[in-house]
Design a protein around this motif. Sequence first.
Motif, mmCIF file in Angstrom:
data_model
loop_
_atom_site.group_PDB
_atom_site.id
_atom_site.type_symbol
_atom_site.label_atom_id
_atom_site.label_comp_id
_atom_site.label_asym_id
_atom_site.label_seq_id
_atom_site.Cartn_x
_atom_site.Cartn_y
_atom_site.Cartn_z
ATOM 1 N N ASN A 63 58.106 -24.134 76.557
ATOM 2 C CA ASN A 63 57.532 -24.096 75.218
ATOM 3 C C ASN A 63 56.055 -24.462 75.232
ATOM 4 O OD1 ASN A 63 57.263 -25.740 72.274
ATOM 5 N ND2 ASN A 63 58.278 -23.754 72.232
ATOM 6 N N LEU A 64 55.655 -25.395 76.104
ATOM 7 C CA LEU A 64 54.238 -25.739 76.222
ATOM 8 C C LEU A 64 53.423 -24.553 76.694
ATOM 9 C CD1 LEU A 64 54.340 -29.330 77.787
ATOM 10 C CD2 LEU A 64 53.801 -28.704 75.433
ATOM 11 N N HIS A 65 53.954 -23.793 77.667
ATOM 12 C CA HIS A 65 53.254 -22.598 78.138
ATOM 13 C C HIS A 65 53.119 -21.562 77.016
ATOM 14 C CE1 HIS A 65 52.562 -23.186 82.443
ATOM 15 N NE2 HIS A 65 53.683 -23.895 82.457
ATOM 16 N N ASN A 70 47.668 -19.554 72.576
ATOM 17 C CA ASN A 70 46.806 -19.351 71.413
ATOM 18 C C ASN A 70 45.801 -20.476 71.207
ATOM 19 O OD1 ASN A 70 48.224 -16.958 70.742
ATOM 20 N ND2 ASN A 70 49.791 -18.160 69.705
ATOM 21 N N CYS A 71 45.683 -21.377 72.193
ATOM 22 C CA CYS A 71 44.804 -22.537 72.020
ATOM 23 C C CYS A 71 43.389 -22.322 72.559
ATOM 24 C CB CYS A 71 45.419 -23.764 72.688
ATOM 25 S SG CYS A 71 46.941 -24.340 71.903
ATOM 26 N N ASN A 72 43.192 -21.285 73.342
ATOM 27 C CA ASN A 72 41.861 -20.959 73.868
ATOM 28 C C ASN A 72 41.262 -22.136 74.647
ATOM 29 O OD1 ASN A 72 39.643 -19.312 74.345
ATOM 30 N ND2 ASN A 72 38.618 -19.862 72.435
ATOM 31 N N PHE A 73 42.091 -22.723 75.515
ATOM 32 C CA PHE A 73 41.612 -23.827 76.333
ATOM 33 C C PHE A 73 40.847 -23.356 77.571
ATOM 34 C CE2 PHE A 73 43.081 -26.975 73.785
ATOM 35 C CZ PHE A 73 44.447 -27.154 73.690
ATOM 36 N N ARG A 74 40.892 -22.076 77.827
ATOM 37 C CA ARG A 74 40.215 -21.475 78.979
ATOM 38 C C ARG A 74 40.711 -22.121 80.276
ATOM 39 N NH1 ARG A 74 36.117 -21.661 75.022
ATOM 40 N NH2 ARG A 74 35.412 -19.567 74.399
ATOM 41 N N ASP A 75 39.789 -22.645 81.092
ATOM 42 C CA ASP A 75 40.172 -23.149 82.420
ATOM 43 C C ASP A 75 40.894 -24.489 82.373
ATOM 44 O OD1 ASP A 75 37.030 -21.959 83.838
ATOM 45 O OD2 ASP A 75 38.945 -20.920 83.492
ATOM 46 N N LEU A 76 40.987 -25.100 81.205
ATOM 47 C CA LEU A 76 41.614 -26.423 81.103
ATOM 48 C C LEU A 76 43.096 -26.364 80.750
ATOM 49 C CD1 LEU A 76 38.835 -28.389 79.181
ATOM 50 C CD2 LEU A 76 39.402 -28.565 81.597
ATOM 51 N N HIS A 77 43.655 -25.173 80.576
ATOM 52 C CA HIS A 77 45.006 -25.101 80.029
ATOM 53 C C HIS A 77 46.048 -25.741 80.959
ATOM 54 C CE1 HIS A 77 45.399 -21.538 82.635
ATOM 55 N NE2 HIS A 77 46.708 -21.693 82.507
ATOM 56 N N GLU A 78 45.898 -25.637 82.294
ATOM 57 C CA GLU A 78 46.857 -26.269 83.204
ATOM 58 C C GLU A 78 46.767 -27.791 83.135
ATOM 59 O OE1 GLU A 78 47.500 -22.923 86.695
ATOM 60 O OE2 GLU A 78 46.931 -24.981 87.202
ATOM 61 N N ASP A 79 45.537 -28.320 83.086
ATOM 62 C CA ASP A 79 45.381 -29.769 82.989
ATOM 63 C C ASP A 79 45.964 -30.306 81.683
ATOM 64 O OD1 ASP A 79 44.138 -29.788 85.406
ATOM 65 O OD2 ASP A 79 42.097 -29.896 84.604
ATOM 66 N N LEU A 80 45.792 -29.561 80.588
ATOM 67 C CA LEU A 80 46.286 -30.033 79.300
ATOM 68 C C LEU A 80 47.808 -29.928 79.220
ATOM 69 C CD1 LEU A 80 43.479 -28.559 77.038
ATOM 70 C CD2 LEU A 80 43.855 -30.947 77.647
ATOM 71 N N ILE A 81 48.402 -28.918 79.838
ATOM 72 C CA ILE A 81 49.869 -28.843 79.920
ATOM 73 C C ILE A 81 50.402 -30.026 80.721
ATOM 74 C CG2 ILE A 81 51.812 -27.535 80.858
ATOM 75 C CD1 ILE A 81 50.318 -24.986 80.181
ATOM 76 N N ARG A 82 49.716 -30.330 81.843
ATOM 77 C CA ARG A 82 50.106 -31.502 82.646
ATOM 78 C C ARG A 82 50.083 -32.773 81.797
ATOM 79 N NH1 ARG A 82 45.408 -33.479 86.152
ATOM 80 N NH2 ARG A 82 44.825 -33.978 83.993
ATOM 81 N N ASP A 83 49.013 -32.940 81.021
ATOM 82 C CA ASP A 83 48.883 -34.149 80.198
ATOM 83 C C ASP A 83 49.983 -34.228 79.142
ATOM 84 O OD1 ASP A 83 46.660 -34.620 81.694
ATOM 85 O OD2 ASP A 83 45.215 -34.083 80.126
ATOM 86 N N ARG A 84 50.349 -33.080 78.538
ATOM 87 C CA ARG A 84 51.399 -33.090 77.521
ATOM 88 C C ARG A 84 52.749 -33.455 78.119
ATOM 89 N NH1 ARG A 84 50.435 -35.015 73.517
ATOM 90 N NH2 ARG A 84 52.598 -34.626 72.987
ATOM 91 N N ILE A 85 53.003 -33.016 79.355
ATOM 92 C CA ILE A 85 54.260 -33.374 80.011
ATOM 93 C C ILE A 85 54.307 -34.878 80.261
ATOM 94 C CG2 ILE A 85 55.662 -33.073 82.087
ATOM 95 C CD1 ILE A 85 54.508 -30.263 82.323
ATOM 96 N N VAL A 86 53.193 -35.437 80.740
ATOM 97 C CA VAL A 86 53.141 -36.871 81.045
ATOM 98 C C VAL A 86 53.296 -37.705 79.779
ATOM 99 C CG1 VAL A 86 51.684 -38.727 81.939
ATOM 100 C CG2 VAL A 86 51.728 -36.512 83.102
#
Length: 343
Positions: A63-65, A70-86
């Motif tokens: 669901n996070l992916h 639609n968030c337009n995080f560009r190159d940060l999207h993997e880091d932000l998904i990691r942070d949401r999981i943590v």
Amino acid sequence: MGDKADDIFATFKLAPEEAQNFNIVVAKFNEHFKGDTNVIYERVRFNRRCQEEGESIDSFITNLHTLVKNCNFRDLHEDLIRDRIVVGCTDPKLSLSLQMIPNLTLDGTIRRARQSETIKSQQHLLRSPEHIVGEDPADNNSAVHYVSDNRIRRQEISISKPSRTNIAINGVPLKFKLNSGADVTAIPEHIYKLRKDLSDLSDTHKILHGPRRIPLKVTEVVTATVLHEDLSAEQRIFIIPNLEEPLLGRPAIEALKLVTVHPNLHTISSQKRPFDRKIEMPDLFTGLSTFGEECTVLLHPDASPYSVPTPRRVPLPLMEKTRAELQRMEKLEVISKVDTPTE
């Protein structure tokens, strides 16, 4: 395409070569019907997403992916998904352990979260209390507790001896653990091999189950005399490999009077029912409770009196219920009817 699609297509104002390109036309229609994305709203949805109670970690990550697209995080999207999981996982210990890992990556986070979920799901089997349940294929009602029609019959028992005691099997002393929840008596295979003077083996077709009704391997069975102090009884004893210590089952425990069975049998439903205060605590919820003596109510020195001089209107559908409740309270002397003006 229909007439409405043709009208929409005309608003695209494509060059002749673009109008002939299928991918461009499809992209224009998707853009038209999808509309502009509210990036702030999508990011708020993403940042507020937490793992729900009972939700698997894989479902949460998937669901996070989906939300991040639609968030337009560009190159940060993997880091932000990691942070949401943590931050958003329901396991506080997992969250703390992930925060202590330097240079944590998304792949490493997902791998550790999955391992944690798998290990937690296995603990109920690894740490289950050791019970042996005997079940004869011809008798499906044989179990630790007799179960019939979704109701469980229990007896309140108290062990009058220590949890482990010495029992003689055909004159051979062995220390048994008392297990009133087991239907059979069992000893480990290695003990029988050391003490072959216990009795002769015989085949058995009885099926034994352990925790979670997992079938147990039964080597053989012996019929022997169990003796404790002045009491003895004939019992079938099952030989089970990998059993940690001898277990004395309920039939032998009762025969040797190692437990006291209270006569107050009670029946409970195996299905959870809602807690009803009036049924469970009738003394507290029957009639009108009083303090039994006068009480003094202390007010704050700055408290000012407050009253509602205007009668409150009662909705017509509640009129009869309100009247009945007022009559009930008046009968209990909680309130009294006032027919004359008051100050």
